[in-house]
Design an enzyme around this catalytic site. Sequence first.
Site, short mmCIF file in Angstrom:
data_model
loop_
_atom_site.label_atom_id
_atom_site.label_comp_id
_atom_site.label_asym_id
_atom_site.label_seq_id
_atom_site.Cartn_x
_atom_site.Cartn_y
_atom_site.Cartn_z
N SER A 31 0.82 -1.22 0.00
CA SER A 31 0.00 0.00 0.00
C SER A 31 0.85 1.27 0.00
O SER A 31 0.34 2.37 0.08
CB SER A 31 -0.94 0.00 1.21
N THR A 165 -0.99 3.11 4.76
CA THR A 165 -0.13 4.28 4.57
C THR A 165 1.05 4.11 5.51
O THR A 165 0.88 3.57 6.59
CB THR A 165 -0.88 5.57 4.99
N THR A 183 1.83 6.96 0.45
CA THR A 183 0.89 5.89 0.14
C THR A 183 0.66 5.81 -1.36
O THR A 183 0.92 6.77 -2.09
CB THR A 183 -0.48 6.14 0.84
N ARG A 193 -8.43 10.55 -7.80
CA ARG A 193 -8.78 10.58 -6.37
C ARG A 193 -7.55 10.86 -5.52
O ARG A 193 -6.49 10.28 -5.72
CB ARG A 193 -9.39 9.24 -5.96
N GLY A 195 -6.56 11.04 -1.39
CA GLY A 195 -7.05 10.74 -0.04
C GLY A 195 -6.49 11.69 1.00
O GLY A 195 -6.09 12.81 0.70
N THR A 216 -3.89 6.59 9.36
CA THR A 216 -3.94 5.56 8.33
C THR A 216 -5.37 5.03 8.28
O THR A 216 -6.10 5.09 9.28
CB THR A 216 -2.96 4.41 8.64
N GLY A 217 -5.79 4.56 7.12
CA GLY A 217 -7.14 4.00 7.03
C GLY A 217 -7.91 4.56 5.85
O GLY A 217 -7.32 4.93 4.83
N ASP A 218 -9.21 4.63 6.00
CA ASP A 218 -10.09 5.06 4.92
C ASP A 218 -10.05 6.59 4.79
O ASP A 218 -10.81 7.32 5.41
CB ASP A 218 -11.52 4.59 5.22
N GLY A 219 -9.11 7.06 3.95
CA GLY A 219 -8.86 8.49 3.83
C GLY A 219 -10.05 9.29 3.37
O GLY A 219 -10.20 10.46 3.75
#
Length: 305
Positions: A31, A165, A183, A193, A195, A216-219
Amino acid sequence: TAWRVLQSGGSELDAVERGCGQCEIDQCDGSVGYGGSPDESGETTLDAMIMNGNTMEVGAVADLRRVKNAIGVARKVIEFTKHTLLVGESASLFAVRMGFPYEDLTTQKSLAVFSQWLNQSCQPNYWKNVVPDSSKSCGPYKQPEKVTYKEEQTTSQRSVHNHDTIGMVVIGGSGTVAAGTSTNGAVHKIPGRVGDSPIAGAGSYADSTAGGAAATGDGDVMMRFLPSYQAVEYMRMGIDPAVACQKVIARIQKYAPKFFGAVICANTTGSYGAACNKIPGFTQFHFMVSSPSLSQPTEQVVDCI
């Protein structure tokens, strides 16, 4: 790598750049860096940022194409421009001017991920309210003549790895703070896109009067709340880093209870902590710490809330 840079007299920014850059080379978790997370057209693009907590300068790149060392390019944005964020093809042109080589970011692995996704009728993807039905078929999509909006599902579509990330906070011996992220973004993202990672205050934030944080995660969900900035502000109020991280996660939970994400926090005295949102398959968050009190880099674990 970051710790070694600090130990050998490098600056906090050097440590962040080299540490995140090592992950770009190693393709951490698939990632970060080249050869991972192909977008809808099969291309891998990179996002990165670096922040100097003394001057509050930020350098960032987003949708960077055909250049592998995204965090290195972000650093050049601070050093050689009066800008903060460069994007897309123009960011790549800037990188080449700064001496970075053009390289293909596609690998056999990323091509395989892309072709498998096409064979699965482009599932999952990031479209909604379009025709043809994006939950069953590939595009090209367009908006229907009569639009009926569905309430957005805030369940994360990420396959829940522990991270998506590399985020890093560095506190120097004199209390100077630097932070950064790198990332390759969300897999199968819609081209263009961007993030949270390259957005100051979202992906990471550093302030040498308070501390630093990285997310970190669902940006797409997390960037709406500027979690890294908020965490640093909590620490400025004297709140313990672990609690600051928890408060940030709880704030997002109210609106997106099923989001995938975690935040790391460290203050200027060297205290640190992390927090994550508990969802199926993601109940703990692992992060690494190096400090004078530890003989070697040490993995830490927190239970999600």
